[in-house]
Design an enzyme around this catalytic site. Structure first.
Site, short mmCIF file in Angstrom:
data_model
loop_
_atom_site.label_atom_id
_atom_site.label_comp_id
_atom_site.label_asym_id
_atom_site.label_seq_id
_atom_site.Cartn_x
_atom_site.Cartn_y
_atom_site.Cartn_z
CG HIS A 50 -1.98 -1.03 1.19
ND1 HIS A 50 -3.11 -0.93 1.96
CD2 HIS A 50 -2.10 -2.18 0.48
CE1 HIS A 50 -3.90 -1.97 1.73
NE2 HIS A 50 -3.30 -2.75 0.83
CD GLU A 52 -2.07 4.60 2.92
OE1 GLU A 52 -3.18 5.13 2.91
OE2 GLU A 52 -1.79 3.57 2.25
#
Length: 154
Positions: A50, A52
């Site tokens: 992901h 993040e």
């Protein structure tokens, strides 16, 4: 703050143009961008890739530390529970996001159901979770041994 959110959204758009998913993230400390990331789940075949998490990993490398104390994360979308947990474990000070789970729901881009499932007791969650306190007869207690080696008192 909005400047960094706009940067995260631009990263997400650039990722879309490369055929990726619409997520970007920026890690900032003391007003300086430390690292960025975009969602790479499809290309890498890694469900943890992901935006993040990739930004957190990159920031940790830049800072030479697993601690991101004093850092803020700006994400194009609502961070999933995995990403939010990673931010907490890393000591991230704050997180801001531009698009909510409600914004993503019509497009299959919401993690609200995962949040709801995780809020239930283990026995009620969709994934089977069990605690089986196995120990090795020929080894000391694992955590106690770690503490001994680190000089940590248990």
């Amino acid at each position: 703050m909005q400047h960094y959110l706009r940067q995260a959204i631009e990263l997400a758009f650039a990722n879309l143009e490369r055929g990726g998913r619409p997520f970007g993230a920026v890690v900032v400390r003391d007003g300086e961008v430390i690292a960025t990331g975009v969602n790479d789940v499809v290309e890498s075949h890694d469900p943890t890739a992901h935006a993040e998490l990739l930004a957190i990993r990159a920031a940790s490398q830049v800072l030479g530390s697993p601690s991101l104390a004093g850092c803020s994360v700006y994400a194009s979308g609502h961070p999933c529970p995995m990403c939010l947990a990673a931010m907490r474990l890393a000591g991230v000070e704050s997180v801001s996001f531009a698009y909510s789970n409600e914004d993503g729901e019509p497009f299959g881009l919401s993690t609200a159901a995962v949040y709801a499932d995780l809020a239930k007791p283990f026995a009620e969650q969709s994934m089977k979770i069990t605690h089986d306190p196995v120990r090795l007869d020929t080894r000391p207690a694992l955590y106690a041994e770690w503490a001994r080696r680190q000089g940590v008192k248990g």
